[in-house]
Motif scaffolding. Structure first.
Motif, PDB file in Angstrom:
ATOM      1  N   TYR A 384       0.852  -1.203   0.000  1.00  7.95           N
ATOM      2  CA  TYR A 384       0.000   0.000   0.000  1.00  7.95           C
ATOM      3  C   TYR A 384       0.880   1.243   0.000  1.00  7.95           C
ATOM      4  N   ALA A 385       0.316   2.351  -0.425  1.00  4.06           N
ATOM      5  CA  ALA A 385       0.984   3.645  -0.294  1.00  4.06           C
ATOM      6  C   ALA A 385       0.024   4.574   0.427  1.00  4.06           C
ATOM      7  N   GLU A 386       0.436   5.059   1.579  1.00  7.45           N
ATOM      8  CA  GLU A 386      -0.435   5.944   2.357  1.00  7.45           C
ATOM      9  C   GLU A 386       0.357   7.137   2.859  1.00  7.45           C
ATOM     10  N   THR A 387      -0.379   8.138   3.310  1.00  8.10           N
ATOM     11  CA  THR A 387       0.285   9.280   3.932  1.00  8.10           C
ATOM     12  C   THR A 387       0.194   9.081   5.444  1.00  8.10           C
ATOM     13  N   ILE A 388       1.358   9.107   6.086  1.00  4.81           N
ATOM     14  CA  ILE A 388       1.361   8.845   7.531  1.00  4.81           C
ATOM     15  C   ILE A 388       2.014  10.015   8.281  1.00  4.81           C
ATOM     16  N   LYS A 389       1.785  10.028   9.586  1.00  9.92           N
ATOM     17  CA  LYS A 389       2.374  11.083  10.429  1.00  9.92           C
ATOM     18  C   LYS A 389       3.838  10.739  10.734  1.00  9.92           C
ATOM     19  N   TYR A 390       4.679  11.760  10.600  1.00  5.86           N
ATOM     20  CA  TYR A 390       6.094  11.612  10.961  1.00  5.86           C
ATOM     21  C   TYR A 390       6.374  12.644  12.061  1.00  5.86           C
ATOM     22  N   PHE A 391       6.531  12.150  13.284  1.00 10.34           N
ATOM     23  CA  PHE A 391       6.762  13.038  14.434  1.00 10.34           C
ATOM     24  C   PHE A 391       8.254  13.363  14.483  1.00 10.34           C
ATOM     25  N   ASP A 392       8.573  14.632  14.234  1.00 10.98           N
ATOM     26  CA  ASP A 392       9.982  14.951  13.971  1.00 10.98           C
ATOM     27  C   ASP A 392      10.545  16.053  14.874  1.00 10.98           C
ATOM     28  N   THR A 393       9.953  16.222  16.044  1.00  9.85           N
ATOM     29  CA  THR A 393      10.449  17.283  16.925  1.00  9.85           C
ATOM     30  C   THR A 393      10.656  16.770  18.346  1.00  9.85           C
ATOM     31  N   TRP A 394      11.852  17.012  18.850  1.00 13.16           N
ATOM     32  CA  TRP A 394      12.180  16.679  20.245  1.00 13.16           C
ATOM     33  C   TRP A 394      12.285  17.984  21.028  1.00 13.16           C
ATOM     34  N   GLU A 395      11.491  18.054  22.089  1.00 13.37           N
ATOM     35  CA  GLU A 395      11.423  19.274  22.893  1.00 13.37           C
ATOM     36  C   GLU A 395      12.383  19.134  24.073  1.00 13.37           C
ATOM     37  N   PRO A 396      13.297  20.098  24.256  1.00 16.51           N
ATOM     38  CA  PRO A 396      14.165  19.999  25.441  1.00 16.51           C
ATOM     39  C   PRO A 396      13.348  20.198  26.714  1.00 16.51           C
ATOM     40  N   ASN A 397      13.590  19.402  27.739  1.00 12.37           N
ATOM     41  CA  ASN A 397      12.824  19.568  28.979  1.00 12.37           C
ATOM     42  C   ASN A 397      13.718  19.702  30.208  1.00 12.37           C
ATOM     43  N   GLU A 398      15.024  19.755  30.000  1.00 11.63           N
ATOM     44  CA  GLU A 398      15.920  20.036  31.124  1.00 11.63           C
ATOM     45  C   GLU A 398      17.176  20.744  30.595  1.00 11.63           C
ATOM     46  N   PHE A 399      17.595  21.763  31.323  1.00 13.48           N
ATOM     47  CA  PHE A 399      18.756  22.550  30.898  1.00 13.48           C
ATOM     48  C   PHE A 399      19.782  22.637  32.016  1.00 13.48           C
ATOM     49  N   VAL A 400      21.039  22.864  31.638  1.00 14.55           N
ATOM     50  CA  VAL A 400      22.030  23.249  32.648  1.00 14.55           C
ATOM     51  C   VAL A 400      22.523  24.653  32.285  1.00 14.55           C
ATOM     52  N   LYS A 401      22.948  25.385  33.307  1.00 17.51           N
ATOM     53  CA  LYS A 401      23.516  26.710  33.086  1.00 17.51           C
ATOM     54  C   LYS A 401      24.947  26.514  32.571  1.00 17.51           C
ATOM     55  N   VAL A 402      25.322  27.239  31.536  1.00 22.28           N
ATOM     56  CA  VAL A 402      26.665  27.063  30.958  1.00 22.28           C
ATOM     57  C   VAL A 402      27.697  27.793  31.820  1.00 22.28           C
TER      58      VAL A 402
END
Ligand SMILES: [Zn+2]
Length: 582
Positions: A384-402
């Motif tokens: 089959y050929a279908e259009t599917i969802k491609y989840f392509d974003t990673w959200e940062p949820n923890e940071f360190v101070k540089v």
């Protein structure tokens, strides 16, 4: 020095390429017969190319765990192979790594074929070399490739014999890029630091779902890069590379990473951390990626689609050479100015794009030809050929101070060695000195039941920090953080970063207490302490008065004194890298 230099000088009136260019391939590759070359055959073929073309050279770059060298094949458009001169001439650098998992050899064959073709200038391919130098690691896991058998890949029918996933030390080298337990990884780090590739490809083969594609791609994960590079990946690299592949024989899709049982419901972009090849490259602002050839396709299709990808990638690199180099330069400068740095991400399930996906219907009730019982599978008679969802974003949820600086005690020679391999710049203290620094304490950490690639990786790490005056010694390292290698420095030295030295057990020595007290032996010192510290003594007496259980427990009272005074060792669980902030 090249062996053919003498011969070349006889024909000096002609450009190098046309002197040696061949009408026919030099190499006899047998992938069409489902045969992939042995280690000696691979190296022999690169030696043959080296001998025939003055603009290519096979170098030995350090060792592997077998004691045999790690080879690097360099293809330029002239007899110049020094990274300094080549980069000074404004060329971009494309590095291709093969055989990290020798059971997945499509890239080994494809790279040999590609090297042969570009050197003989098939259809004008050598134009790529005008502004791009191509580096090929013929076989990265030399030990794994030498361990050849028909029984190394149970889910793969061709090629008939391949190498093994573990290297000579039974390490999975695609988990070894940060901890560097293998000589292979140490040699690789040197190559990477020496050449600083703009684009990096690591070739693999995968199983998992079945679908109609021969090749899939784990692209550079955009969210791991500073904004200007993220934007280059999303708006230029990803769309163009898929578009270019579409024009050829083999179409490309993202690596099929399941979010659901059926890919029709959507797939996600994977995020490969620094232990993996592509994640390692991202620490150096290099666009790193992996191809995953599809195990269920005939071997010749795996090789041909990998070749097509390498050719498209090399052309893309050459055509976008300036844009690639400029984006990296701006990206490095953005990273160097950052106030905070993301160390943990989660997939953003609200962001996706729609992509075309050519699959096979999943069949939950397929009859097994072996047992006659039902099993899960794919029905190849129902494409089959279908259009599917491609989840392509990673959200940062923890940071360190540089921080502005890290101070690394020279005692940690295994850390210093890796910083050196990766070209981190630092100065050393000229005299013993006390610094007021911020230090992290490891409050909690987890240990797995079994070792993972030779380590007890700390999956969970919880810290708090304190400001302290700490004694450092002449020769300890003072590392300015705002330098080109800033991402590597933070990823490796921040204990909570995903593949840090701490997580890989480089600092487990701080996790146990060196001193403690005996209920008998500590008493004299405890009494003396109370007498010399009346305020603390008062506090202690109050506690005895108000807490009858405490008052009735000899050991608990000594422990209270030990744990709440200078007797308690503040180096216990104190992560030894000091940080200095602005
Ligand atoms: Zn692999």
């Amino acid at each position: 020095m090249k062996q053919l230099i003498l011969l070349a000088s006889v024909f000096t009136i002609l450009p190098v390429l046309s002197v040696f260019a061949q009408d026919n391939p030099l190499l006899e590759l047998k992938w069409a017969q489902n045969y992939t070359p042995t280690y000696d055959e691979v190296i022999g073929m690169y030696q043959l190319l080296d001998k025939n073309y003055s603009n290519a050279i096979l170098l030995e770059k350090g060792k592997t765990d077998t004691g045999k060298p790690l080879h690097l094949f360099v293809i330029n458009d002239k007899e110049e192979f020094g990274p300094g001169n080549i980069k000074a001439a404004g060329k971009s650098v494309l590095l291709i790594n093969n055989g990290i998992h020798p059971g997945e050899p499509a890239g080994i064959d494809a790279s040999l074929w590609f090297a042969d073709d570009i050197l003989r200038n098939r259809d004008g391919m050598a134009d790529i070399l005008k502004n791009t130098v191509i580096l090929i690691i013929p076989v990265y896991s030399v030990g794994g490739h030498l361990n050849r058998s028909a029984y190394n890949r149970s889910g793969q029918t061709t090629p008939y014999e391949t190498g093994f996933r573990g290297n000579a030390k039974n390490l999975d080298l695609n988990r070894d890029f940060t901890k560097c337990d293998s000589e292979n990884a140490k040699s690789f780090s040197k190559i990477f630091n020496e050449w600083d590739p703009d684009i990096f490809l690591d070739t693999h083969t995968t199983n998992g779902s079945d679908h109609q594609y021969s090749i899939t791609l784990i692209p550079p994960e955009p969210d791991l890069f500073p904004p200007v590079m993220e934007s280059f990946i999303r708006s230029t690299f990803i769309p163009e590379i898929y578009e270019r592949m579409k024009e050829g024989e083999y179409d490309l899709i993202p690596y099929v990473s399941f979010m659901f049982r059926d890919p029709k419901l959507g797939i996600n972009m994977t995020q490969e951390g620094p232990r993996y090849s592509s994640g390692y490259a991202s620490m150096f602002h290099s666009y790193g990626m992996m191809t995953e050839s599809h195990i269920y396709k005939p071997y010749p299709d795996r090789v041909k689609s990998c070749y097509q990808f390498i050719q498209e990638l090399a052309e893309f690199t050459s055509e976008n050479s300036e844009a690639i180099k400029n984006s990296r330069k701006s990206g490095i400068s953005q990273s160097m100015q950052a106030e905070e740095y993301p160390i943990a991400f989660s997939l953003d399930t609200s962001k996706y794009q729609m992509i075309e996906f050519k699959g096979y219907e999943a069949a939950r009730t397929q009859e097994s030809p072996l047992t006659g019982l039902e099993r899960f599978g794919y029905d190849r008679s129902k494409p089959y050929a279908e259009t599917i969802k491609y989840f392509d974003t990673w959200e940062p949820n923890e940071f360190v101070k540089v921080p502005e600086y890290y101070i690394v005690p020279q005692a940690y020679t295994n850390v210093v060695e890796r910083l050196d391999l990766n070209g981190v710049e630092y100065t050393t203290l000229q005299k013993d000195s006390v610094f007021k620094v911020t230090v992290d304490y490891i409050d909690e950490f987890s240990n797995p039941q079994r070792p993972y690639n030779g380590h007890f990786f700390h999956d969970k790490v919880v810290t708090h920090n304190e400001s302290q005056e700490i004694q450092y010694y002449k020769g300890d390292l003072l590392i300015p953080v705002r330098q080109e290698k800033i991402k590597y420095i933070i990823e490796m030295l921040e204990p909570k970063a995903s593949d840090s030295f701490f997580r890989w057990n480089f600092f487990d020595n701080i996790l146990d207490q060196r001193e403690y007290f005996s209920s008998y032996g500590f008493e004299e010192n405890a009494v003396k302490y109370l007498d010399e510290h009346p305020a603390f003594k008062k506090e202690f007496q109050e506690k005895r008065k108000n807490d009858p259980e405490f008052a009735g427990n000899h050991r608990a009272q000594l422990a209270y004194i030990y744990n709440n005074t200078e007797w308690f060792e503040n180096t216990w669980k104190r992560y030894p890298m000091g940080k200095i902030f602005k």
